[in-house]
Scaffold this active site. Structure first.
Site, short mmCIF file in Angstrom:
data_model
loop_
_atom_site.label_atom_id
_atom_site.label_comp_id
_atom_site.label_asym_id
_atom_site.label_seq_id
_atom_site.Cartn_x
_atom_site.Cartn_y
_atom_site.Cartn_z
N HIS A 119 56.97 7.18 103.79
CA HIS A 119 57.31 7.60 102.42
C HIS A 119 57.88 9.02 102.37
CE1 HIS A 119 53.70 10.21 102.15
NE2 HIS A 119 53.14 9.26 102.89
N ASP A 120 58.87 9.19 101.51
CA ASP A 120 59.46 10.50 101.20
C ASP A 120 60.20 11.14 102.38
OD1 ASP A 120 58.21 10.80 98.44
OD2 ASP A 120 56.41 10.60 99.66
N GLY A 137 55.10 10.81 106.69
CA GLY A 137 55.58 11.12 105.36
C GLY A 137 56.15 12.52 105.21
#
Length: 256
Positions: A119-120, A137
Protein backbone atom coordinates in the site's frame (compact mmCIF):
# COMPACT_ATOMS: atom_id res chain seq x y z
CA UNK A 1 -11.15 -10.76 -26.89
CA UNK A 2 -12.78 -11.43 -23.49
CA UNK A 3 -13.10 -15.11 -22.68
CA UNK A 4 -16.71 -16.03 -21.82
CA UNK A 5 -15.45 -17.79 -18.69
CA UNK A 6 -14.09 -14.50 -17.28
CA UNK A 7 -16.23 -12.64 -14.73
CA UNK A 8 -16.44 -8.93 -15.51
CA UNK A 9 -18.44 -6.53 -13.35
CA UNK A 10 -20.87 -4.53 -15.51
CA UNK A 11 -19.48 -1.25 -14.16
CA UNK A 12 -15.89 -2.02 -15.19
CA UNK A 13 -14.61 0.11 -18.08
CA UNK A 14 -12.81 -2.08 -20.59
CA UNK A 15 -11.26 -0.34 -23.61
CA UNK A 16 -11.21 -1.72 -27.15
CA UNK A 17 -8.56 -4.31 -27.85
CA UNK A 18 -8.26 -5.55 -24.27
CA UNK A 19 -7.77 -9.32 -23.94
CA UNK A 20 -8.96 -11.10 -20.79
CA UNK A 21 -8.39 -14.80 -20.22
CA UNK A 22 -10.61 -17.44 -18.65
CA UNK A 23 -11.44 -17.43 -14.94
CA UNK A 24 -10.15 -13.91 -14.49
CA UNK A 25 -12.25 -11.67 -12.25
CA UNK A 26 -12.55 -7.92 -12.86
CA UNK A 27 -14.49 -6.12 -10.15
CA UNK A 28 -16.34 -2.81 -9.99
CA UNK A 29 -14.51 0.52 -10.28
CA UNK A 30 -11.85 -0.96 -12.54
CA UNK A 31 -10.67 0.77 -15.73
CA UNK A 32 -8.42 -1.06 -18.22
CA UNK A 33 -6.78 0.75 -21.13
CA UNK A 34 -6.60 -0.40 -24.72
CA UNK A 35 -4.15 -3.08 -25.76
CA UNK A 36 -3.75 -4.53 -22.28
CA UNK A 37 -3.60 -8.33 -22.15
CA UNK A 38 -4.67 -10.15 -18.99
CA UNK A 39 -4.09 -13.88 -18.65
CA UNK A 40 -6.27 -16.42 -16.90
CA UNK A 41 -6.84 -16.55 -13.13
CA UNK A 42 -6.10 -12.87 -12.45
CA UNK A 43 -8.12 -10.95 -9.84
CA UNK A 44 -8.45 -7.18 -10.25
CA UNK A 45 -10.30 -5.15 -7.63
CA UNK A 46 -11.08 -1.44 -7.64
CA UNK A 47 -10.86 1.41 -7.49
CA UNK A 48 -8.06 0.59 -9.94
CA UNK A 49 -6.97 2.22 -13.19
CA UNK A 50 -4.72 0.22 -15.54
CA UNK A 51 -3.28 2.00 -18.57
CA UNK A 52 -2.51 0.89 -22.12
CA UNK A 53 -0.56 -2.08 -23.47
CA UNK A 54 0.14 -3.77 -20.15
CA UNK A 55 0.67 -7.54 -19.88
CA UNK A 56 -0.58 -9.16 -16.68
CA UNK A 57 0.17 -12.85 -16.22
CA UNK A 58 -1.80 -15.56 -14.45
CA UNK A 59 -2.48 -15.70 -10.71
CA UNK A 60 -1.68 -12.05 -10.09
CA UNK A 61 -3.76 -10.07 -7.59
CA UNK A 62 -4.12 -6.42 -8.57
CA UNK A 63 -5.81 -3.73 -6.46
CA UNK A 64 -6.61 -5.86 -3.42
CA UNK A 65 -7.22 -4.39 0.04
CA UNK A 66 -3.92 -3.70 1.79
CA UNK A 67 -2.49 -5.69 4.69
CA UNK A 68 -2.20 -2.68 7.03
CA UNK A 69 -4.20 -3.40 10.20
CA UNK A 70 -5.31 0.25 10.28
CA UNK A 71 -7.12 -0.20 6.97
CA UNK A 72 -10.88 -0.05 7.57
CA UNK A 73 -12.34 -0.51 4.12
CA UNK A 74 -11.87 3.03 2.80
CA UNK A 75 -12.18 3.40 -1.00
CA UNK A 76 -8.49 3.87 -1.76
CA UNK A 77 -6.92 3.57 -5.21
CA UNK A 78 -4.33 1.87 -7.39
CA UNK A 79 -3.05 3.42 -10.61
CA UNK A 80 -0.87 1.53 -13.10
CA UNK A 81 0.60 3.25 -16.16
CA UNK A 82 1.34 1.89 -19.64
CA UNK A 83 3.56 -0.84 -21.10
CA UNK A 84 4.23 -2.71 -17.88
CA UNK A 85 4.92 -6.44 -17.67
CA UNK A 86 3.48 -7.96 -14.51
CA UNK A 87 4.46 -11.60 -14.23
CA UNK A 88 2.89 -14.59 -12.46
CA UNK A 89 1.76 -14.28 -8.87
CA UNK A 90 2.44 -10.58 -8.43
CA UNK A 91 0.47 -8.78 -5.70
CA UNK A 92 -0.16 -5.01 -5.80
CA UNK A 93 -2.31 -3.43 -3.09
CA UNK A 94 -4.25 -0.17 -3.02
CA UNK A 95 -3.31 2.74 -0.75
CA UNK A 96 -4.44 3.85 2.69
CA UNK A 97 -5.92 7.06 4.05
CA UNK A 98 -2.93 7.30 6.39
CA UNK A 99 -0.96 8.37 3.30
CA UNK A 100 -2.31 9.81 0.03
CA UNK A 101 -4.81 6.99 -0.42
CA UNK A 102 -3.19 5.69 -3.60
CA UNK A 103 -0.58 3.21 -4.78
CA UNK A 104 1.11 4.21 -8.06
CA UNK A 105 3.04 2.07 -10.54
CA UNK A 106 4.44 4.04 -13.47
CA UNK A 107 5.13 2.86 -17.02
CA UNK A 108 7.57 0.50 -18.68
CA UNK A 109 8.26 -1.56 -15.57
CA UNK A 110 9.09 -5.27 -15.36
CA UNK A 111 7.66 -6.80 -12.20
CA UNK A 112 8.75 -10.43 -12.03
CA UNK A 113 7.11 -13.49 -10.49
CA UNK A 114 5.74 -13.25 -6.95
CA UNK A 115 6.93 -9.70 -6.33
CA UNK A 116 4.87 -7.69 -3.84
CA UNK A 117 4.09 -3.96 -3.99
CA UNK A 118 2.38 -2.85 -0.80
CA UNK A 119 0.00 0.00 0.00
CA UNK A 120 0.96 3.60 -0.78
CA UNK A 121 4.08 2.60 -2.71
CA UNK A 122 5.16 4.78 -5.63
CA UNK A 123 7.14 3.00 -8.35
CA UNK A 124 8.53 5.20 -11.12
CA UNK A 125 9.12 4.30 -14.76
CA UNK A 126 11.36 1.61 -16.31
CA UNK A 127 12.10 -0.18 -13.05
CA UNK A 128 12.80 -3.89 -12.58
CA UNK A 129 11.58 -5.79 -9.53
CA UNK A 130 13.00 -9.29 -9.79
CA UNK A 131 11.36 -12.46 -8.48
CA UNK A 132 10.09 -12.28 -4.90
CA UNK A 133 11.11 -8.66 -4.37
CA UNK A 134 9.13 -7.32 -1.40
CA UNK A 135 8.35 -3.61 -1.23
CA UNK A 136 6.69 -2.56 2.03
CA UNK A 137 4.20 0.24 2.52
CA UNK A 138 4.93 3.89 1.70
CA UNK A 139 8.16 3.07 -0.18
CA UNK A 140 9.20 5.27 -3.13
CA UNK A 141 11.17 3.64 -5.97
CA UNK A 142 12.78 5.99 -8.50
CA UNK A 143 12.94 5.63 -12.28
CA UNK A 144 15.21 2.87 -13.69
CA UNK A 145 15.84 1.37 -10.24
CA UNK A 146 16.52 -2.37 -10.07
CA UNK A 147 15.67 -4.57 -7.09
CA UNK A 148 17.26 -8.02 -7.18
CA UNK A 149 15.39 -11.23 -6.43
CA UNK A 150 14.27 -11.67 -2.84
CA UNK A 151 15.14 -8.09 -1.89
CA UNK A 152 13.12 -6.69 1.01
CA UNK A 153 12.56 -2.94 1.37
CA UNK A 154 11.53 -1.51 4.76
CA UNK A 155 8.44 0.67 4.93
CA UNK A 156 8.91 4.40 4.20
CA UNK A 157 12.32 3.81 2.57
CA UNK A 158 13.28 5.62 -0.63
CA UNK A 159 15.17 3.98 -3.51
CA UNK A 160 16.74 6.60 -5.76
CA UNK A 161 16.63 6.69 -9.54
CA UNK A 162 19.06 4.32 -11.31
CA UNK A 163 19.95 2.58 -8.04
CA UNK A 164 20.64 -1.16 -8.20
CA UNK A 165 20.22 -3.52 -5.26
CA UNK A 166 21.59 -7.05 -5.31
CA UNK A 167 19.44 -10.10 -4.73
CA UNK A 168 18.52 -11.09 -1.18
CA UNK A 169 19.31 -7.66 0.25
CA UNK A 170 17.55 -6.03 3.19
CA UNK A 171 17.06 -2.30 2.61
CA UNK A 172 16.48 -0.60 5.95
CA UNK A 173 17.48 2.95 5.01
CA UNK A 174 17.22 5.20 1.99
CA UNK A 175 19.34 4.44 -1.08
CA UNK A 176 20.58 7.54 -2.95
CA UNK A 177 20.21 7.78 -6.70
CA UNK A 178 22.73 5.83 -8.82
CA UNK A 179 24.05 3.77 -5.88
CA UNK A 180 24.66 0.04 -6.26
CA UNK A 181 24.97 -2.32 -3.32
CA UNK A 182 23.75 -5.46 -1.57
CA UNK A 183 23.73 -7.34 1.69
CA UNK A 184 21.71 -7.73 4.88
CA UNK A 185 21.63 -4.95 5.84
CA UNK A 186 22.37 -3.45 2.44
CA UNK A 187 25.78 -1.80 2.10
CA UNK A 188 26.70 0.59 -0.73
CA UNK A 189 29.43 -0.52 -3.09
CA UNK A 190 29.74 1.95 -5.97
CA UNK A 191 27.96 4.07 -8.53
CA UNK A 192 25.91 2.06 -11.06
CA UNK A 193 28.39 2.70 -13.88
CA UNK A 194 27.17 0.10 -16.35
CA UNK A 195 23.57 1.18 -15.95
CA UNK A 196 24.47 4.81 -16.59
CA UNK A 197 26.53 3.92 -19.66
CA UNK A 198 23.67 1.88 -21.11
CA UNK A 199 21.26 4.76 -20.57
CA UNK A 200 23.46 7.23 -22.42
CA UNK A 201 24.80 9.37 -19.57
CA UNK A 202 27.61 11.71 -20.60
CA UNK A 203 31.12 10.61 -19.68
CA UNK A 204 31.70 13.82 -17.76
CA UNK A 205 28.56 13.25 -15.66
CA UNK A 206 29.61 9.68 -14.89
CA UNK A 207 33.07 10.92 -13.84
CA UNK A 208 31.56 13.59 -11.60
CA UNK A 209 29.12 11.12 -10.06
CA UNK A 210 31.99 8.74 -9.22
CA UNK A 211 33.83 11.60 -7.56
CA UNK A 212 30.77 12.71 -5.62
CA UNK A 213 30.16 9.15 -4.48
CA UNK A 214 33.71 9.03 -3.11
CA UNK A 215 33.13 12.30 -1.25
CA UNK A 216 30.04 10.88 0.45
CA UNK A 217 31.27 7.32 1.02
CA UNK A 218 35.07 7.18 0.94
CA UNK A 219 36.54 10.30 2.55
CA UNK A 220 35.30 9.82 6.10
CA UNK A 221 33.36 13.08 6.10
CA UNK A 222 30.22 13.72 8.07
CA UNK A 223 27.24 13.79 5.70
CA UNK A 224 26.74 17.52 6.17
CA UNK A 225 30.36 18.13 5.19
CA UNK A 226 30.08 15.88 2.14
CA UNK A 227 26.92 17.63 0.96
CA UNK A 228 28.60 21.04 1.19
CA UNK A 229 31.46 19.76 -0.94
CA UNK A 230 29.25 18.39 -3.73
CA UNK A 231 26.63 21.18 -3.65
CA UNK A 232 28.45 23.44 -6.17
CA UNK A 233 28.77 20.54 -8.63
CA UNK A 234 25.08 19.71 -8.24
CA UNK A 235 24.21 23.31 -9.03
CA UNK A 236 26.02 23.02 -12.37
CA UNK A 237 25.21 19.44 -13.46
CA UNK A 238 21.59 18.17 -13.41
CA UNK A 239 22.68 14.52 -13.21
CA UNK A 240 24.67 15.23 -10.06
CA UNK A 241 21.77 17.25 -8.65
CA UNK A 242 19.64 14.08 -8.77
CA UNK A 243 22.21 12.37 -6.51
CA UNK A 244 22.43 15.41 -4.22
CA UNK A 245 18.66 15.87 -3.97
CA UNK A 246 18.06 12.19 -3.24
CA UNK A 247 20.29 12.51 -0.18
CA UNK A 248 18.57 15.70 0.97
CA UNK A 249 15.17 14.00 0.59
CA UNK A 250 16.12 11.14 2.89
CA UNK A 251 13.88 10.66 5.91
CA UNK A 252 15.33 7.39 7.26
CA UNK A 253 18.98 8.27 6.73
CA UNK A 254 20.93 6.95 3.77
CA UNK A 255 22.70 3.59 3.59
CA UNK A 256 26.33 4.31 4.36
Amino acid sequence: MIDPRAIIDPSAEIADGVEIGPWTIVGPDVTIGEGTVISSHVVIKGPTVIGKNNRIYQFSSIGEDCQDKKYAGEPTQLTIGDNNIIREGVTIHRGTVQDEGITIVGSGNLIMCNAHIAHDVIVGDNCILANNAMVAGHVHVGDFAILGGGTGVHQFAKIGAHAMIGGGSAVNQDVPAYVIGNGNPMKPAAINLEGLKRRGFEKEDIKLLRNCYKVVYRQGLRLEEALKEIEPIAAERPAVKVFYDSILASTRGIVR
